[in-house]
Design a protein around this motif. Structure first.
Motif, PDB file in Angstrom:
ATOM      1  N   GLY A  10       0.850  -1.172   0.000  1.00 26.80           N
ATOM      2  CA  GLY A  10       0.000   0.000   0.000  1.00 26.80           C
ATOM      3  C   GLY A  10       0.889   1.226   0.000  1.00 26.80           C
ATOM      4  O   GLY A  10       2.107   1.119   0.099  1.00 26.80           O
ATOM      5  N   SER A  11       0.290   2.378  -0.079  1.00 28.13           N
ATOM      6  CA  SER A  11       1.070   3.614  -0.144  1.00 28.13           C
ATOM      7  C   SER A  11       1.605   3.980   1.240  1.00 28.13           C
ATOM      8  O   SER A  11       1.234   3.379   2.257  1.00 28.13           O
ATOM      9  N   VAL A  12       2.464   4.980   1.266  1.00 32.53           N
ATOM     10  CA  VAL A  12       2.993   5.505   2.518  1.00 32.53           C
ATOM     11  C   VAL A  12       1.823   5.978   3.379  1.00 32.53           C
ATOM     12  O   VAL A  12       0.901   6.618   2.890  1.00 32.53           O
ATOM     13  N   GLY A  13       1.838   5.601   4.655  1.00 34.66           N
ATOM     14  CA  GLY A  13       0.795   6.028   5.575  1.00 34.66           C
ATOM     15  C   GLY A  13      -0.481   5.208   5.520  1.00 34.66           C
ATOM     16  O   GLY A  13      -1.465   5.557   6.163  1.00 34.66           O
ATOM     17  N   SER A  14      -0.478   4.098   4.778  1.00 31.04           N
ATOM     18  CA  SER A  14      -1.695   3.301   4.637  1.00 31.04           C
ATOM     19  C   SER A  14      -1.936   2.362   5.820  1.00 31.04           C
ATOM     20  O   SER A  14      -3.036   1.845   5.979  1.00 31.04           O
ATOM     21  N   GLY A  15      -0.915   2.133   6.641  1.00 31.40           N
ATOM     22  CA  GLY A  15      -1.071   1.232   7.788  1.00 31.40           C
ATOM     23  C   GLY A  15      -0.393  -0.116   7.601  1.00 31.40           C
ATOM     24  O   GLY A  15      -0.627  -1.044   8.378  1.00 31.40           O
ATOM     25  N   LYS A  16       0.460  -0.234   6.591  1.00 38.76           N
ATOM     26  CA  LYS A  16       1.131  -1.503   6.284  1.00 38.76           C
ATOM     27  C   LYS A  16       1.934  -2.036   7.463  1.00 38.76           C
ATOM     28  O   LYS A  16       1.792  -3.203   7.841  1.00 38.76           O
ATOM     29  N   THR A  17       2.778  -1.194   8.013  1.00 37.59           N
ATOM     30  CA  THR A  17       3.670  -1.637   9.082  1.00 37.59           C
ATOM     31  C   THR A  17       2.882  -2.039  10.321  1.00 37.59           C
ATOM     32  O   THR A  17       3.155  -3.082  10.927  1.00 37.59           O
ATOM     33  N   THR A  18       1.900  -1.247  10.681  1.00 37.60           N
ATOM     34  CA  THR A  18       1.075  -1.558  11.853  1.00 37.60           C
ATOM     35  C   THR A  18       0.374  -2.902  11.679  1.00 37.60           C
ATOM     36  O   THR A  18       0.421  -3.767  12.563  1.00 37.60           O
ATOM     37  N   LEU A  19      -0.261  -3.101  10.530  1.00 36.44           N
ATOM     38  CA  LEU A  19      -0.948  -4.364  10.267  1.00 36.44           C
ATOM     39  C   LEU A  19       0.042  -5.525  10.217  1.00 36.44           C
ATOM     40  O   LEU A  19      -0.209  -6.589  10.802  1.00 36.44           O
ATOM     41  N   ALA A  20       1.162  -5.334   9.553  1.00 37.48           N
ATOM     42  CA  ALA A  20       2.157  -6.404   9.419  1.00 37.48           C
ATOM     43  C   ALA A  20       2.691  -6.840  10.782  1.00 37.48           C
ATOM     44  O   ALA A  20       2.814  -8.039  11.052  1.00 37.48           O
ATOM     45  N   LYS A  21       2.999  -5.889  11.644  1.00 31.38           N
ATOM     46  CA  LYS A  21       3.499  -6.223  12.985  1.00 31.38           C
ATOM     47  C   LYS A  21       2.457  -6.988  13.791  1.00 31.38           C
ATOM     48  O   LYS A  21       2.779  -7.956  14.482  1.00 31.38           O
ATOM     49  N   LYS A  22       1.198  -6.537  13.702  1.00 29.90           N
ATOM     50  CA  LYS A  22       0.129  -7.218  14.442  1.00 29.90           C
ATOM     51  C   LYS A  22      -0.075  -8.642  13.932  1.00 29.90           C
ATOM     52  O   LYS A  22      -0.207  -9.581  14.722  1.00 29.90           O
ATOM     53  N   LEU A  23      -0.114  -8.811  12.615  1.00 29.56           N
ATOM     54  CA  LEU A  23      -0.285 -10.150  12.044  1.00 29.56           C
ATOM     55  C   LEU A  23       0.884 -11.062  12.397  1.00 29.56           C
ATOM     56  O   LEU A  23       0.689 -12.215  12.778  1.00 29.56           O
ATOM     57  N   ALA A  24       2.090 -10.549  12.253  1.00 31.48           N
ATOM     58  CA  ALA A  24       3.280 -11.354  12.556  1.00 31.48           C
ATOM     59  C   ALA A  24       3.276 -11.790  14.016  1.00 31.48           C
ATOM     60  O   ALA A  24       3.597 -12.944  14.333  1.00 31.48           O
ATOM     61  N   SER A  25       2.901 -10.887  14.891  1.00 36.07           N
ATOM     62  CA  SER A  25       2.836 -11.219  16.318  1.00 36.07           C
ATOM     63  C   SER A  25       1.764 -12.272  16.588  1.00 36.07           C
ATOM     64  O   SER A  25       2.006 -13.256  17.288  1.00 36.07           O
ATOM     65  N   LYS A  26       0.600 -12.074  16.017  1.00 34.80           N
ATOM     66  CA  LYS A  26      -0.522 -12.991  16.222  1.00 34.80           C
ATOM     67  C   LYS A  26      -0.207 -14.389  15.669  1.00 34.80           C
ATOM     68  O   LYS A  26      -0.516 -15.398  16.296  1.00 34.80           O
TER      69      LYS A  26
END
Length: 118
Positions: free
Chosen positions: A14-30
């Protein structure tokens, strides 16, 4: 959590600021799998300043990541060199976040970085 039917390899873009990193960290943790940012595939991070990897280094590094059994990879990159990640992903997530939200997040990140809180 029952994980036998969940994807092991997820690529988020997704573009810059779309929430990629936040979602990726949460999924990876889960999912309890490694999380990787494509920016860190492109750049060697150093205190003195980042150094861009050569195309060969970048490709080799990405291959080591995608050859593992499980991962969550995120980034804005969708060029040819990333295609193996897409090909190997069990799931690809594209975040299409509203323009106003992305702008707010980019501005907020900029300010937090300038004052040393991020």
């Amino acid at each position: 959590m029952e994980t036998k039917n969940l994807p092991n390899k997820i690529h988020i873009l997704g573009s810059v600021g779309s929430g990629k990193t936040t979602l990726a960290k949460k999924l990876a943790s889960k999912l309890e799998v490694p999380f990787h940012e494509l920016d860190n595939v492109v750049w060697k991070r150093h205190k003195a300043g980042d150094i861009r990897r050569s195309e060969k280094e970048r490709e080799e590094y990405l291959n080591t990541l995608i050859d593992s059994d499980a991962w969550v990879i995120e980034g804005v990159h969708n060029e040819e060199w990333v295609s193996k990640s897409f090909d190997n992903a069990d799931m690809i997530i594209f975040l299409d976040t509203r323009y106003a939200i992305r702008n707010y997040r980019i501005l907020k990140r900029f300010i937090l970085q300038k004052i040393g809180l991020e």
